[in-house]
Design a protein around this motif. Structure first.
Motif, PDB file in Angstrom:
ATOM      1  N   ILE A   3      -2.243  -3.346 -13.000  1.00 53.89           N
ATOM      2  CA  ILE A   3      -0.982  -3.834 -12.438  1.00 53.89           C
ATOM      3  C   ILE A   3      -0.317  -2.759 -11.590  1.00 53.89           C
ATOM      4  CG2 ILE A   3       1.321  -4.736 -12.978  1.00 53.89           C
ATOM      5  CD1 ILE A   3       0.175  -5.703 -15.660  1.00 53.89           C
ATOM      6  N   ALA A   4       0.148  -3.156 -10.408  1.00 57.15           N
ATOM      7  CA  ALA A   4       0.983  -2.281  -9.571  1.00 57.15           C
ATOM      8  C   ALA A   4       2.368  -2.899  -9.474  1.00 57.15           C
ATOM      9  CB  ALA A   4       0.388  -2.121  -8.178  1.00 57.15           C
ATOM     10  N   ILE A   5       3.397  -2.066  -9.558  1.00 61.98           N
ATOM     11  CA  ILE A   5       4.768  -2.527  -9.404  1.00 61.98           C
ATOM     12  C   ILE A   5       5.372  -1.814  -8.204  1.00 61.98           C
ATOM     13  CG2 ILE A   5       7.069  -2.640 -10.428  1.00 61.98           C
ATOM     14  CD1 ILE A   5       5.760  -2.856 -13.152  1.00 61.98           C
ATOM     15  N   LYS A  69      -7.172  -1.512  -5.325  1.00 58.77           N
ATOM     16  CA  LYS A  69      -6.920  -2.946  -5.426  1.00 58.77           C
ATOM     17  C   LYS A  69      -6.475  -3.258  -6.853  1.00 58.77           C
ATOM     18  CE  LYS A  69      -8.262  -4.225  -1.236  1.00 58.77           C
ATOM     19  NZ  LYS A  69      -8.358  -2.883  -0.635  1.00 58.77           N
ATOM     20  N   PHE A  70      -5.542  -4.211  -7.004  1.00 63.29           N
ATOM     21  CA  PHE A  70      -4.982  -4.524  -8.316  1.00 63.29           C
ATOM     22  C   PHE A  70      -5.160  -6.007  -8.652  1.00 63.29           C
ATOM     23  CE2 PHE A  70      -3.081  -0.553  -7.197  1.00 63.29           C
ATOM     24  CZ  PHE A  70      -2.860   0.103  -8.404  1.00 63.29           C
ATOM     25  N   ASP A  71      -5.146  -6.284  -9.956  1.00 64.81           N
ATOM     26  CA  ASP A  71      -5.217  -7.676 -10.418  1.00 64.81           C
ATOM     27  C   ASP A  71      -3.883  -8.384 -10.200  1.00 64.81           C
ATOM     28  OD1 ASP A  71      -7.862  -7.284 -11.490  1.00 64.81           O
ATOM     29  OD2 ASP A  71      -6.919  -6.242 -13.175  1.00 64.81           O
ATOM     30  N   LEU A  72      -2.800  -7.636 -10.417  1.00 64.19           N
ATOM     31  CA  LEU A  72      -1.452  -8.178 -10.282  1.00 64.19           C
ATOM     32  C   LEU A  72      -0.560  -7.150  -9.607  1.00 64.19           C
ATOM     33  CD1 LEU A  72       0.879 -10.205 -10.972  1.00 64.19           C
ATOM     34  CD2 LEU A  72       1.088  -9.012 -13.177  1.00 64.19           C
ATOM     35  N   VAL A  73       0.196  -7.594  -8.621  1.00 64.18           N
ATOM     36  CA  VAL A  73       1.216  -6.757  -7.985  1.00 64.18           C
ATOM     37  C   VAL A  73       2.561  -7.444  -8.192  1.00 64.18           C
ATOM     38  CG1 VAL A  73       2.113  -5.797  -5.832  1.00 64.18           C
ATOM     39  CG2 VAL A  73      -0.361  -5.856  -6.240  1.00 64.18           C
ATOM     40  N   ILE A  74       3.510  -6.720  -8.780  1.00 65.32           N
ATOM     41  CA  ILE A  74       4.853  -7.250  -8.996  1.00 65.32           C
ATOM     42  C   ILE A  74       5.786  -6.591  -7.992  1.00 65.32           C
ATOM     43  CG2 ILE A  74       6.741  -7.596 -10.639  1.00 65.32           C
ATOM     44  CD1 ILE A  74       4.741  -7.245 -12.892  1.00 65.32           C
ATOM     45  N   VAL A  99       0.270 -11.967  -6.765  1.00 63.42           N
ATOM     46  CA  VAL A  99       1.489 -11.241  -6.395  1.00 63.42           C
ATOM     47  C   VAL A  99       2.680 -12.012  -6.930  1.00 63.42           C
ATOM     48  CG1 VAL A  99       2.868 -10.282  -4.533  1.00 63.42           C
ATOM     49  CG2 VAL A  99       0.378 -10.355  -4.319  1.00 63.42           C
ATOM     50  N   MET A 100       3.492 -11.345  -7.733  1.00 62.38           N
ATOM     51  CA  MET A 100       4.656 -11.986  -8.343  1.00 62.38           C
ATOM     52  C   MET A 100       5.932 -11.317  -7.872  1.00 62.38           C
ATOM     53  SD  MET A 100       5.514 -12.742 -12.372  1.00 62.38           S
ATOM     54  CE  MET A 100       5.375 -11.045 -12.927  1.00 62.38           C
TER      55      MET A 100
END
Length: 308
Positions: A3-5, A69-74, A99-100
């Motif tokens: 995860i990246a924020i 590369k990330f699975d989820l970016v918030i 992307v959330m």
């Protein structure tokens, strides 16, 4: 999950800290001292009793310098910086990256859609409240549900992200009417966020002072009329009660816009009350109070250089 924020402010750090207990989390921010603090000491969350808990299983990177590369970016940057932040960090997105956005304001999903597939976008709101104390420290001033949805009914993606959040202690609600949730959050932000920034008070002041609450009502009533013209209907009493409850639950906290004013940085008024004013023009709905507060906040920003 990897995860990246994007945005290591108060709320970004809050979510990053909790998510790091079960996931690989990287905080992305343009402020070098914040990045350095997180890399050296982790993220510290302070509760309302003053107890501090440090989360060390998290790293940070300067915006634009992470090529993974990330699975989820918030996305947690201020709405005014969304496009620039996404452009600088587009290397984070793979074809399967979700992307959330948990940002304030409206229209952030449309900005994100310039960089990733629309089907991979999750729109959400958070009832948590946090205050940035600097150096990777956030005060957790209020709790509540994280509500997520999609304009494309991507149930599988929603379930996946909901499970990740719940596994890290978040209360999560999934909705098939995310636009209603966005409007509901706007009612809170366009009244509490903007007005407490203007008069520089804690959130709870809104319901303690007759004049403040009367002004908030007028802002909310205008927004309800715009929402209805746009096809989303609200009971005015329910809308007021929703805002009142936020003022009770997070009474000792400070809005993000108030914190921006204290730091003398640009506020999110154009993505909140400004979004209401622009939407109202499409339907011919008058919004004098929301227009007024947009002008007042911009006047405050213009006066930053005059402060001692």
């Amino acid at each position: 999950m990897k995860i990246a924020i994007i945005g290591a402010g108060a709320m970004g750090c809050l979510y990053g800290a909790f998510l790091s207990t079960k996931n690989q989390v990287t905080m992305i921010d343009s402020f070098q001292p914040q990045v350095d603090s997180i890399n050296q000491k982790g993220i510290t969350i302070e509760d309302l009793n003053g107890k501090q808990t440090t989360y060390e299983n998290v790293k940070a990177c300067v915006s634009g310098e992470c090529a993974e590369k990330f699975d989820l970016v918030i996305v947690f940057v201020k709405s005014t910086f969304t496009e620039d932040a996404l452009k600088m960090n587009k290397m984070l997105f793979g074809t399967e990256t979700l992307v959330m956005t948990l940002q304030n304001g409206a229209g952030n999903d449309r900005k994100i859609a310039q960089f990733v597939q629309k089907e991979n976008i999750i729109i959400g709101t958070s009832k948590h409240n946090a205050v940035n104390l600097g150096n990777g420290v956030s005060r957790h001033a209020g709790c509540g549900a994280t509500t997520i949805g999609s304009n494309y009914n991507q149930k599988e993606n929603l379930d996946k992200i909901a499970a990740v959040l719940r596994d890290c202690g978040f209360e999560v609600e999934e909705t098939d009417d995310i636009q209603r949730i966005i409007w509901s959050k706007l009612f809170v932000n366009l009244s509490v966020n903007t007005f407490t920034a203007l008069i520089q008070t804690p959130i709870g002041y809104m319901i303690k002072n007759k004049y403040a609450w009367d002004f908030a009502k007028r802002l909310i009533y205008e927004a309800v009329e715009v929402a209805e013209a746009d096809g989303t209907y609200f009971d005015r009493r329910e809308a007021l009660e929703m805002v009142r409850k936020v003022c009770v639950d997070a009474g000792d906290g400070y809005s993000s816009m108030y914190q921006d004013r204290k730091r003398r940085v640009r506020m999110e008024i154009d993505a909140i009350n400004g979004a209401i004013v622009e939407q109202a023009k499409l339907y011919g709905v008058p919004t004098p109070y929301n227009s007024l507060i947009v002008d007042l906040i911009h006047a405050v920003e213009g006066a930053y250089d005059y402060y001692d």
